[in-house]
Motif scaffolding. Structure first.
Motif, PDB file in Angstrom:
ATOM      1  N   TYR A  83       7.636  13.768   5.343  1.00 23.36           N
ATOM      2  CA  TYR A  83       7.894  15.189   5.560  1.00 23.36           C
ATOM      3  C   TYR A  83       9.373  15.479   5.804  1.00 23.36           C
ATOM      4  O   TYR A  83       9.911  16.458   5.322  1.00 23.36           O
ATOM      5  CB  TYR A  83       7.051  15.666   6.741  1.00 23.36           C
ATOM      6  N   ASN A  84      10.049  14.603   6.561  1.00 20.05           N
ATOM      7  CA  ASN A  84      11.410  14.929   6.963  1.00 20.05           C
ATOM      8  C   ASN A  84      12.483  13.934   6.533  1.00 20.05           C
ATOM      9  O   ASN A  84      13.640  14.126   6.856  1.00 20.05           O
ATOM     10  CB  ASN A  84      11.479  15.132   8.479  1.00 20.05           C
ATOM     11  N   ARG A 131      14.436  17.517  -3.675  1.00 18.49           N
ATOM     12  CA  ARG A 131      13.362  17.839  -2.738  1.00 18.49           C
ATOM     13  C   ARG A 131      12.769  19.210  -3.064  1.00 18.49           C
ATOM     14  O   ARG A 131      11.551  19.386  -3.064  1.00 18.49           O
ATOM     15  CB  ARG A 131      13.869  17.832  -1.302  1.00 18.49           C
ATOM     16  N   VAL A 162       9.193  18.266  -4.039  1.00 24.79           N
ATOM     17  CA  VAL A 162       8.430  18.250  -2.794  1.00 24.79           C
ATOM     18  C   VAL A 162       8.184  19.659  -2.288  1.00 24.79           C
ATOM     19  O   VAL A 162       7.103  19.983  -1.817  1.00 24.79           O
ATOM     20  CB  VAL A 162       9.167  17.410  -1.710  1.00 24.79           C
ATOM     21  N   ASN A 194      10.177  23.208  -0.195  1.00 23.52           N
ATOM     22  CA  ASN A 194      10.950  23.452   1.014  1.00 23.52           C
ATOM     23  C   ASN A 194      10.010  23.667   2.181  1.00 23.52           C
ATOM     24  O   ASN A 194       8.811  23.853   1.999  1.00 23.52           O
ATOM     25  CB  ASN A 194      11.870  24.663   0.828  1.00 23.52           C
ATOM     26  N   THR A 195      10.560  23.678   3.350  1.00 19.58           N
ATOM     27  CA  THR A 195       9.763  23.811   4.560  1.00 19.58           C
ATOM     28  C   THR A 195       9.751  25.260   5.006  1.00 19.58           C
ATOM     29  O   THR A 195      10.795  25.905   5.070  1.00 19.58           O
ATOM     30  CB  THR A 195      10.366  22.932   5.679  1.00 19.58           C
ATOM     31  N   HIS A 216       4.800  23.000   4.663  1.00 19.03           N
ATOM     32  CA  HIS A 216       5.446  22.856   3.359  1.00 19.03           C
ATOM     33  C   HIS A 216       5.106  24.051   2.484  1.00 19.03           C
ATOM     34  O   HIS A 216       4.060  24.661   2.619  1.00 19.03           O
ATOM     35  CB  HIS A 216       4.963  21.581   2.650  1.00 19.03           C
ATOM     36  N   THR A 217       6.001  24.327   1.560  1.00 17.34           N
ATOM     37  CA  THR A 217       5.685  25.283   0.521  1.00 17.34           C
ATOM     38  C   THR A 217       5.423  24.480  -0.739  1.00 17.34           C
ATOM     39  O   THR A 217       5.617  23.272  -0.775  1.00 17.34           O
ATOM     40  CB  THR A 217       6.841  26.277   0.295  1.00 17.34           C
TER      41      THR A 217
END
Length: 161
Positions: free
Chosen positions: A12-13, A66, A70, A72-73, A151-152
């Motif tokens: 996640y990070n 990312r 993945v 963005n947050t 997360h989006t």
């Protein structure tokens, strides 16, 4: 999983942590390079600034990767703080974009040996870059340390779904 300074790194990070490290490294190198220029150690200044640009480029590659693969947050903090966070984030994004354009311009002027313009642009660019690095680090702290969010959807999924 790896824990550094009380922060557990996971899928996640890890990428945001890596990208934040490189933007901070870039700002530190710009500060060192600026000091070298003041001391008229110009060959060393050029090398250090080159590495600052490399660190900023690595940040950008990790950030874009990312975002694409993945996502963005999203904001995970209190709803009443979200409007303030979004304004702060927009300020950071605009500043980062300006800093990137100014940085490329400043580097180009230096490599073309247009030193009078390079010095003028460099002073402004450095200050913008420092504020960008600080606000970027603050975004990281808000999203991953203080108010971990969700997360989006990755951009690649949003496009090709």
């Amino acid at each position: 999983m790896l824990t550094i300074g009380g922060v557990t790194l996971n899928s996640y990070n890890i990428m945001p942590t890596i990208s934040t490290f490189f933007i901070v490294l870039s700002a530190v190198l710009v500060a060192v390079g600026w000091r070298l220029a003041i001391k008229r150690r110009l060959e060393e200044h050029q090398k250090v600034m080159f590495y600052a640009a490399v660190a900023a480029t690595i940040f950008f590659i990790v950030y874009v990767s990312r975002t694409i693969f993945v996502g963005n947050t999203s904001w995970g903090g209190p709803d009443e703080l979200k409007p303030f966070y979004l304004v702060f984030l927009l300020f950071h994004i605009v500043l980062a974009t300006v800093a990137a354009v100014f940085g490329i311009t400043t580097l180009t002027l230096g490599y073309k040996k247009k030193f009078a313009k390079h010095r003028k642009w460099g002073k402004v660019t450095s200050m913008i870059w420092f504020v960008t690095a600080i606000t970027g680090t603050m975004v990281y702290v808000l999203l991953y340390l203080m108010y971990p969010g969700g997360h989006t959807k990755p951009v690649i999924d949003a496009i090709f779904g």
